[in-house]
Scaffold this motif. Sequence first.
Motif, PDB file in Angstrom:
ATOM      1  N   LEU A 162     -20.558  34.436  40.991  1.00  0.00           N
ATOM      2  CA  LEU A 162     -20.498  34.210  42.306  1.00  0.00           C
ATOM      3  C   LEU A 162     -20.483  32.911  42.893  1.00  0.00           C
ATOM      4  CD1 LEU A 162     -23.410  36.782  43.112  1.00  0.00           C
ATOM      5  CD2 LEU A 162     -21.052  37.093  43.793  1.00  0.00           C
ATOM      6  N   LEU A 163     -21.080  31.828  42.049  1.00  0.00           N
ATOM      7  CA  LEU A 163     -20.841  30.494  42.475  1.00  0.00           C
ATOM      8  C   LEU A 163     -19.648  29.879  42.719  1.00  0.00           C
ATOM      9  CD1 LEU A 163     -23.742  31.103  41.441  1.00  0.00           C
ATOM     10  CD2 LEU A 163     -23.805  28.817  40.287  1.00  0.00           C
ATOM     11  N   ALA A 164     -18.502  30.551  42.177  1.00  0.00           N
ATOM     12  CA  ALA A 164     -17.151  30.266  42.316  1.00  0.00           C
ATOM     13  C   ALA A 164     -16.486  30.534  43.890  1.00  0.00           C
ATOM     14  CB  ALA A 164     -16.474  30.793  41.227  1.00  0.00           C
ATOM     15  N   HIS A 165     -17.222  31.323  44.594  1.00  0.00           N
ATOM     16  CA  HIS A 165     -16.778  31.901  45.786  1.00  0.00           C
ATOM     17  C   HIS A 165     -17.370  31.130  46.891  1.00  0.00           C
ATOM     18  CE1 HIS A 165     -15.140  35.789  44.470  1.00  0.00           C
ATOM     19  NE2 HIS A 165     -15.875  35.344  43.479  1.00  0.00           N
ATOM     20  N   ASP A 166     -16.470  30.743  47.883  1.00  0.00           N
ATOM     21  CA  ASP A 166     -16.850  29.790  48.965  1.00  0.00           C
ATOM     22  C   ASP A 166     -18.035  30.475  49.887  1.00  0.00           C
ATOM     23  OD1 ASP A 166     -15.096  27.847  48.042  1.00  0.00           O
ATOM     24  OD2 ASP A 166     -13.244  28.853  49.493  1.00  0.00           O
ATOM     25  N   GLU A 167     -17.809  31.672  50.166  1.00  0.00           N
ATOM     26  CA  GLU A 167     -18.830  32.296  50.823  1.00  0.00           C
ATOM     27  C   GLU A 167     -20.368  32.594  50.354  1.00  0.00           C
ATOM     28  OE1 GLU A 167     -16.022  35.779  49.875  1.00  0.00           O
ATOM     29  OE2 GLU A 167     -15.899  33.555  49.665  1.00  0.00           O
ATOM     30  N   TYR A 168     -20.254  32.170  49.065  1.00  0.00           N
ATOM     31  CA  TYR A 168     -21.493  32.565  48.553  1.00  0.00           C
ATOM     32  C   TYR A 168     -22.901  31.724  48.968  1.00  0.00           C
ATOM     33  CZ  TYR A 168     -25.122  31.454  44.774  1.00  0.00           C
ATOM     34  OH  TYR A 168     -26.460  31.720  44.217  1.00  0.00           O
ATOM     35  N   LYS A 169     -22.662  30.389  49.351  1.00  0.00           N
ATOM     36  CA  LYS A 169     -23.645  29.716  49.999  1.00  0.00           C
ATOM     37  C   LYS A 169     -24.092  30.251  51.286  1.00  0.00           C
ATOM     38  CE  LYS A 169     -23.119  25.443  47.160  1.00  0.00           C
ATOM     39  NZ  LYS A 169     -22.642  23.959  47.129  1.00  0.00           N
ATOM     40  N   LYS A 170     -23.206  30.772  52.078  1.00  0.00           N
ATOM     41  CA  LYS A 170     -23.712  31.195  53.425  1.00  0.00           C
ATOM     42  C   LYS A 170     -24.213  32.564  53.247  1.00  0.00           C
ATOM     43  CE  LYS A 170     -19.075  29.801  54.836  1.00  0.00           C
ATOM     44  NZ  LYS A 170     -17.720  30.034  55.439  1.00  0.00           N
ATOM     45  N   ILE A 171     -24.295  33.476  52.192  1.00  0.00           N
ATOM     46  CA  ILE A 171     -24.669  34.619  52.032  1.00  0.00           C
ATOM     47  C   ILE A 171     -26.083  34.348  51.160  1.00  0.00           C
ATOM     48  CG2 ILE A 171     -24.587  37.002  51.100  1.00  0.00           C
ATOM     49  CD1 ILE A 171     -21.617  36.605  51.439  1.00  0.00           C
ATOM     50  N   TRP A 172     -26.098  33.773  50.255  1.00  0.00           N
ATOM     51  CA  TRP A 172     -27.145  33.759  49.082  1.00  0.00           C
ATOM     52  C   TRP A 172     -28.361  32.765  49.889  1.00  0.00           C
ATOM     53  CZ3 TRP A 172     -28.796  36.979  45.211  1.00  0.00           C
ATOM     54  CH2 TRP A 172     -29.608  36.579  44.419  1.00  0.00           C
ATOM     55  N   LYS A 173     -29.402  33.224  50.270  1.00  0.00           N
ATOM     56  CA  LYS A 173     -30.454  32.314  50.688  1.00  0.00           C
ATOM     57  C   LYS A 173     -31.937  32.126  49.818  1.00  0.00           C
ATOM     58  CE  LYS A 173     -27.905  31.517  54.037  1.00  0.00           C
ATOM     59  NZ  LYS A 173     -27.176  30.167  54.255  1.00  0.00           N
ATOM     60  N   LEU A 174     -31.728  32.534  48.644  1.00  0.00           N
ATOM     61  CA  LEU A 174     -33.041  32.473  47.616  1.00  0.00           C
ATOM     62  C   LEU A 174     -32.833  30.949  46.878  1.00  0.00           C
ATOM     63  CD1 LEU A 174     -33.491  35.723  46.136  1.00  0.00           C
ATOM     64  CD2 LEU A 174     -34.336  35.066  48.399  1.00  0.00           C
ATOM     65  N   LYS A 175     -33.931  30.523  46.671  1.00  0.00           N
ATOM     66  CA  LYS A 175     -33.873  29.131  45.779  1.00  0.00           C
ATOM     67  C   LYS A 175     -33.129  29.517  44.217  1.00  0.00           C
ATOM     68  CE  LYS A 175     -37.553  27.383  48.282  1.00  0.00           C
ATOM     69  NZ  LYS A 175     -39.140  26.597  48.247  1.00  0.00           N
ATOM     70  N   ARG A 176     -33.635  30.703  43.697  1.00  0.00           N
ATOM     71  CA  ARG A 176     -33.148  31.161  42.444  1.00  0.00           C
ATOM     72  C   ARG A 176     -31.695  31.568  42.479  1.00  0.00           C
ATOM     73  NH1 ARG A 176     -32.203  36.275  41.653  1.00  0.00           N
ATOM     74  NH2 ARG A 176     -33.437  37.947  42.880  1.00  0.00           N
ATOM     75  N   ASP A 177     -30.880  31.325  41.424  1.00  0.00           N
ATOM     76  CA  ASP A 177     -29.541  31.810  41.267  1.00  0.00           C
ATOM     77  C   ASP A 177     -29.617  33.265  40.892  1.00  0.00           C
ATOM     78  OD1 ASP A 177     -28.517  29.395  41.433  1.00  0.00           O
ATOM     79  OD2 ASP A 177     -28.293  29.050  39.307  1.00  0.00           O
ATOM     80  N   PRO A 178     -28.729  34.071  41.092  1.00  0.00           N
ATOM     81  CA  PRO A 178     -28.542  35.491  41.010  1.00  0.00           C
ATOM     82  C   PRO A 178     -28.539  36.020  39.558  1.00  0.00           C
ATOM     83  CG  PRO A 178     -26.734  34.944  42.433  1.00  0.00           C
ATOM     84  CD  PRO A 178     -27.285  33.585  41.863  1.00  0.00           C
ATOM     85  N   PHE A 179     -29.495  36.976  39.265  1.00  0.00           N
ATOM     86  CA  PHE A 179     -29.610  37.456  37.795  1.00  0.00           C
ATOM     87  C   PHE A 179     -28.106  37.845  37.483  1.00  0.00           C
ATOM     88  CE2 PHE A 179     -34.100  38.701  39.622  1.00  0.00           C
ATOM     89  CZ  PHE A 179     -34.770  37.671  38.833  1.00  0.00           C
ATOM     90  N   LEU A 180     -27.970  38.101  36.128  1.00  0.00           N
ATOM     91  CA  LEU A 180     -26.865  38.306  35.367  1.00  0.00           C
ATOM     92  C   LEU A 180     -25.960  39.301  36.386  1.00  0.00           C
ATOM     93  CD1 LEU A 180     -24.831  37.353  33.205  1.00  0.00           C
ATOM     94  CD2 LEU A 180     -26.173  39.270  31.844  1.00  0.00           C
ATOM     95  N   LEU A 181     -26.566  40.636  36.448  1.00  0.00           N
ATOM     96  CA  LEU A 181     -25.906  41.544  37.072  1.00  0.00           C
ATOM     97  C   LEU A 181     -26.102  41.776  38.719  1.00  0.00           C
ATOM     98  CD1 LEU A 181     -26.199  44.285  34.229  1.00  0.00           C
ATOM     99  CD2 LEU A 181     -24.178  42.745  34.601  1.00  0.00           C
ATOM    100  N   GLU A 182     -26.667  40.823  39.253  1.00  0.00           N
ATOM    101  CA  GLU A 182     -26.912  40.903  40.581  1.00  0.00           C
ATOM    102  C   GLU A 182     -25.998  40.549  41.457  1.00  0.00           C
ATOM    103  OE1 GLU A 182     -31.304  39.833  43.095  1.00  0.00           O
ATOM    104  OE2 GLU A 182     -30.553  38.292  41.595  1.00  0.00           O
ATOM    105  N   THR A 183     -25.886  41.251  42.649  1.00  0.00           N
ATOM    106  CA  THR A 183     -24.531  40.826  43.602  1.00  0.00           C
ATOM    107  C   THR A 183     -25.241  39.764  44.391  1.00  0.00           C
ATOM    108  OG1 THR A 183     -25.398  42.432  45.310  1.00  0.00           O
ATOM    109  CG2 THR A 183     -23.915  43.296  43.477  1.00  0.00           C
ATOM    110  N   SER A 184     -24.198  39.443  45.459  1.00  0.00           N
ATOM    111  CA  SER A 184     -24.528  38.470  46.330  1.00  0.00           C
ATOM    112  C   SER A 184     -25.823  38.949  47.565  1.00  0.00           C
ATOM    113  CB  SER A 184     -23.287  38.049  47.305  1.00  0.00           C
ATOM    114  OG  SER A 184     -22.841  39.069  47.924  1.00  0.00           O
ATOM    115  N   CYS A 185     -26.035  39.983  47.354  1.00  0.00           N
ATOM    116  CA  CYS A 185     -27.310  40.712  48.063  1.00  0.00           C
ATOM    117  C   CYS A 185     -28.395  40.533  47.137  1.00  0.00           C
ATOM    118  CB  CYS A 185     -26.840  42.064  48.659  1.00  0.00           C
ATOM    119  SG  CYS A 185     -27.973  42.653  49.687  1.00  0.00           S
TER     120      CYS A 185
END
Length: 553
Positions: A492-515
Amino acid sequence: MNKPIIFSIDDDPQVLRAISRDLKSQYNADYKIISTTSANEALEALTDLKNSSDTVALFLVDQRMPEMEGVDFLQKAIKIYPDAKRVLLTAYSDTEAAIKAINDVQLDYYLMKPWNPPEEKLYPVINDLLDDWQGNYIPDFKGIKLIGYQFSPKSHEIKDYLAGNLIPYKWYDIETNPEAKTLLEVNNLKNDDLPLIIYEDGNCAGKPTIRQIAEKTGLNPQITNEIYDVVIIGAGPAGLAAAVYGSSEGLKTLLIERRAPGGQAGTSSRIENYLGFPAGLSGSDLTRRAITQATRLGAEFLSPRQVSGIKQKDGYKTIVVDDGPEIISRAVVITTGVDYRKLEVKGIESFTGAGIYYGAAMTEASASKDKEVYVIGGGNSAGQAAMYLSKFAKKVFIIIRKDDLTATMSAYLINQINGSPNIEVVPNTEIIEAQGHNCLERLVLTNVKTKEQKTSVAAALFIFIGAKPYTDWIKLDIIKNEKEFIETGRDLLAHDEYKKIWKLKRDPFLLETSCPGVFAAGDVRAGAMNRVASAVGEGSMAISFVHKYLAEV
């Protein structure tokens, strides 16, 4: 299995009691004795018995009855049960009618009243007739009966649903099976009512919807929990594995499937590279085992239900289900897998469900007996379908655009295909048109190198030309790649819209989506391996991340 029936009819209650008493005393252990004073009631009862797959072994009917004579009743009854033995109860004055009935209704015996003592005058006659009947008796199928036209898309839809949900049924082609016409007639229905489904309890329904079938067969339970810990959307291998692990680890687990469990793997005739099954196993067998395991451990299964969206509020996920209440869950696992990619060729859409099928090789294989059929596609699914169809069809042709199968199909399948004398690979070829009248009859093929065209007779075409993810229904801020597969984890980190959507301090878990709290597993996930074993692994792994997510909210 229900006992065969001996059916006695006499309008004189005293005579009926006597014959019923004698029949029960001698045959009650092996036969069910049904008696009535009304010929019309008896005919109504025969319809219910026929629908319920009960079998009448013998009719014992009085000749003189006010509603209709015994011979007239037998003429109607043998249309429903043509193999049942026929005995007429007569007085001396009815002897001439009884002799005539031997020709008119192939009467087996006429019995003079009174028949005392039964040990001499009744039982020897009935014993001989029942022995003869048992010698030719083949028990009727006990379960759902489906009557329709072979090349009817609606009939195919119902067959596909029943087979996919592992519901035993027997198919009756109205054009080739005389029993199909009998079942229509006894229920006072016409061809316009087809397809007709007759349930095990004898009730029947013309042109039923899938939802109606699901409700009748008990596959459409109601929601029992106000809030679930995890809702799994899609009951392919990944979803089934997630349901097993979720329920076994104490989570309130709900599995929702829009059609039938197993996904594309569930339609596979033979999976030979799944760990622990050296002789292989069918997709339906794997599905049956997984559903049984999940439900035994406490998972709930909702099918067929279409999920049209997911909403998020205050950390809870609301699953929007068509024609049903919204479902609230703390976490979601999306395992909706992939759909077969459509073949965009002239005539294909016109005959889909009428000789042209996406997958469905197991459902429609028996209709291919002694015919020439085609499979298009070079992957394992196509190879497995071809192998299964070869057990029925006179010839199976595999159409591929490439020179051979080596780049797209597993070696074990290629070896099996090469060893099957009635399977032929047609390389460098594509279909440019499907032709026919009410169903597929011919395919127009072209060689992609020489451009040479030819028209071939084809009884059926099974399409396996790749897949696209089933993600159109997702409206939530869930990032997908250019091919509509769901992105997860660090990708997910490679997508431009990721930072606009993901607001948690941690990174997504391995199989977690941007939600947060929504996970994806199996073929629907970008970068997933298209193997049953990997889908099962991802489904079980997703539950471990669900636990981590629930621990932090």
